[in-house]
Scaffold this motif. Sequence first.
Motif: not given
Length: 335
Positions: A134, A136, A303, A306, A240, A245, A224
């Motif tokens: 991902t 960031v 995950s 997030l 994050y 995201v 990441e």
Amino acid sequence: MFLANLRGRSTAFATALALGAAVLTAWGGESRADSNSLVLYTSTPTAQVDFFVKAFEKETGIKTEIITGGTGDLLNRVKAEADRPQGDVLWGGSSTTGGSQPELFVPYTPPESAKINAAFADPKGYNAPFDAFTMVIVYNKDLVPEAEAPKSWADLADPKWQGKVRFANPVSSSSSYAALVNWKLIGDWDFVAKLAKNFIIDHSSSAPFTAVGQGEAELGVAYEEGAYRYLESGKVGIVYPSDGVVILPGGLFLIKDGPNAENAKKFADFLLQPEQEQALVENFPGRRPSSDAVKLPETMPASSTLHVLDYPTSEAEQNQKDWLAKWQEIMIDAR
């Protein structure tokens, strides 16, 4: 004498035919699949490539030639070589890397694919994702107090950050293209334009987090794993973003008509073994495994904690050329 000369000429002619056949075999295609070698095109970090290639060679005895470069550059190379492929595997980027030009690759489903997180699976079967990533926000703690650090993507549009945010060009960086799509999901092109006003554009995916980690920049948009490289130094913080995201599978594609097709399958099979997925998180902080069977390190949020947005894979692949053209227009206007 005449018979002797005739025999000599016949022998020479047969030898020439044999040599010609050998040359055709060497360059012709399928017969090369029986070799004990593999040609790997990769934009994956060097230390990680060396680690897993060494283990692969030890387990299989297959000698691997490694050719490195940016994801976009390597994809262009695969395209340029399409009439006579020289590589076997493209390892790097994301699902959109090969998805944008599937005619260059072949579908393949390794035996361990059943353990891959369902969100990372390629419905068309081209990508065999070893990992996921991902994007960031990374900030330098000496230059940006934690209380003032951005908490969302929208915060990066604040005028106080003008000229202080490093971002790799999505034209040459697949991870940055993922960020571009991420922002488009949040606020479409108007949102992208607001962010672009504050960006300094880099031509390498590693440049933003390197600049922040070395104290050359306040903020960066980074993938990441790159951000984690400087985490142990205590000099950087990782955010994050709260406004969402996307988490994308990394790219691992088998090149169509590659010279060592069977060995390419063996490489994909090897990487997706649970042992290799676990070795990934234990040896390379910030690399997110694609397998659900792997225990994450304490520093990496799951995950499920997030705000994860649904990545429009097909749309992002089909419109990549147009969206990148739109991005370039926005950057010209921002200057």
